[in-house]
Scaffold this active site. Structure first.
Site, PDB file in Angstrom:
ATOM      1  N   ARG A 154       0.858  -1.180   0.000  1.00  0.00           N
ATOM      2  CA  ARG A 154       0.000   0.000   0.000  1.00  0.00           C
ATOM      3  C   ARG A 154       0.900   1.239   0.000  1.00  0.00           C
ATOM      4  NH1 ARG A 154      -1.747  -3.399   4.343  1.00  0.00           N
ATOM      5  NH2 ARG A 154      -3.883  -4.211   4.105  1.00  0.00           N
ATOM      6  N   LYS A 176      -1.068  -1.192   7.744  1.00  0.00           N
ATOM      7  CA  LYS A 176      -2.259  -0.654   8.388  1.00  0.00           C
ATOM      8  C   LYS A 176      -2.435  -1.285   9.762  1.00  0.00           C
ATOM      9  CE  LYS A 176      -6.076  -0.119   6.092  1.00  0.00           C
ATOM     10  NZ  LYS A 176      -7.237  -0.411   5.211  1.00  0.00           N
ATOM     11  N   HIS A 235      -2.610   1.632  -6.667  1.00  0.00           N
ATOM     12  CA  HIS A 235      -3.280   0.503  -6.014  1.00  0.00           C
ATOM     13  C   HIS A 235      -3.602  -0.603  -7.014  1.00  0.00           C
ATOM     14  CE1 HIS A 235      -4.654  -0.616  -2.050  1.00  0.00           C
ATOM     15  NE2 HIS A 235      -5.747  -1.147  -2.564  1.00  0.00           N
ATOM     16  N   ARG A 238      -1.196  -3.316  -6.549  1.00  0.00           N
ATOM     17  CA  ARG A 238      -1.539  -4.222  -5.440  1.00  0.00           C
ATOM     18  C   ARG A 238      -2.587  -5.239  -5.888  1.00  0.00           C
ATOM     19  NH1 ARG A 238      -1.436  -4.951   0.176  1.00  0.00           N
ATOM     20  NH2 ARG A 238      -3.478  -5.111   1.183  1.00  0.00           N
ATOM     21  N   HIS A 262      -4.173  -8.814   4.952  1.00  0.00           N
ATOM     22  CA  HIS A 262      -5.588  -8.618   5.247  1.00  0.00           C
ATOM     23  C   HIS A 262      -5.990  -9.402   6.486  1.00  0.00           C
ATOM     24  CE1 HIS A 262      -6.411  -7.597   0.762  1.00  0.00           C
ATOM     25  NE2 HIS A 262      -6.238  -6.501   1.470  1.00  0.00           N
ATOM     26  N   TYR A 271      -9.460  -8.648  -4.173  1.00  0.00           N
ATOM     27  CA  TYR A 271      -8.241  -8.276  -4.883  1.00  0.00           C
ATOM     28  C   TYR A 271      -7.869  -9.279  -5.967  1.00  0.00           C
ATOM     29  CZ  TYR A 271      -7.032  -4.471  -1.698  1.00  0.00           C
ATOM     30  OH  TYR A 271      -7.021  -3.283  -1.000  1.00  0.00           O
TER      31      TYR A 271
END
Length: 286
Positions: A154, A176, A235, A238, A262, A271
């Site tokens: 990211r 994250k 993105h 990704r 995730h 994704y």
């Protein structure tokens, strides 16, 4: 006299310029108190931008406005269902917190509409486009593109990445939710970084300081537009990483989940793009 003193105390509280419920709410979300999932830097910035705008543009501010006023602000013509749904979720969380902390007596967001949004589709950039982009992209944007396409990073992870975090074997990411994970280093990434100096990998040409996630996102988007790929963004790399690792791992969605960082397999599935040829092959094999 007692009543006058209470009125004066209340006026003093209302005049206190340090009172900022939005700030206090964001601190609450940053800490992840009461079991609520903490927000990362990007999400906190997005929440603050929306809440501040809404608070300024609504005549009574968010906490002094009616359901109809808030609905009208959110559901302006031209806003997509996804945007409306996102804004409703943000303001609902804020107002519910405000009620629990006695900033207001009643939650006016309970009557806001539930806006259904279609499931997100993965948008990996095509392999031929990636090859052309890699052949012509300039640094530091070429590095950001490789980190997303071959490492699944990211923009916030790219921003936080230092040279010492990358070895020929593995890349240590700080992602994250302030969680770390290790991702195998792709040869294309190692080729880019192996001779770079210690410190941040993404440094602003003018500021000479670590680039922010937003500056990386905007910079890559603008550079891709200059290369003839308007509408492309980092993105997509990704998404490409998730799709390719799903294919090369023998459709192991748990491996994709770990590589992308995730917490939910359901998120990882968004994704993964299924090629049209794979669908045709699956039907032909029946």
């Amino acid at each position: 006299m007692i009543a006058d003193a209470q009125d004066q105390e209340q006026e003093a509280i209302m005049d206190d310029t340090d009172i900022d419920p939005i700030r206090d709410y964001l601190l609450f979300r940053e800490d992840g108190a009461l079991g609520i999932r903490p927000l990362g830097d990007n999400s906190l910035g997005h929440y603050e931008a929306i809440l501040r705008r809404m608070d300024i543009e609504l005549d009574g501010g968010i906490l002094g406005s009616s359901t109809d006023s808030i609905r009208a602000w959110i559901c302006r013509p031209g806003r997509s269902a996804a945007t409306r749904s996102n804004y409703i979720a943000i303001v609902r969380g804020y107002v519910r917190w405000a009620v629990a902390n006695r900033w207001v007596d009643y939650d006016v967001t309970v009557w806001l509409p539930n806006v259904p949004t279609p499931p997100a589709r993965p948008k990996p950039w095509p392999e031929d486009a990636l090859a052309d982009i890699r052949a012509r992209a300039a640094m530091p944007w070429a590095l950001a593109i490789d980190l997303s396409s071959y490492g699944g990073l990211r923009c916030i992870e790219i921003s936080r990445l230092d040279r010492e975090h990358v070895t020929e074997r593995v890349t240590r990411l700080w992602g994250k939710g302030n969680k770390y994970r290790d991702v195998p280093t792709h040869p294309n990434i190692w080729e880019r970084v192996q001779h770079m100096p210690a410190g941040p990998l993404m440094v602003g040409a003018r500021t000479k300081k670590r680039m922010t996630p937003n500056s990386i996102s905007v910079g890559v988007r603008q550079h891709l537009k200059a290369l003839g790929y308007a509408g492309f963004h980092n993105h997509m790399g990704r998404h490409r990483f998730g799709t390719r690792t799903y294919q090369t791992s023998g459709h192991d969605i748990r491996a994709v989940q770990e590589l992308l960082g995730h917490s939910s397999i359901a998120t990882s599935q968004r994704y993964v793009d299924v090629a049209e040829g794979a669908l045709a092959s699956a039907v032909a094999a029946l």
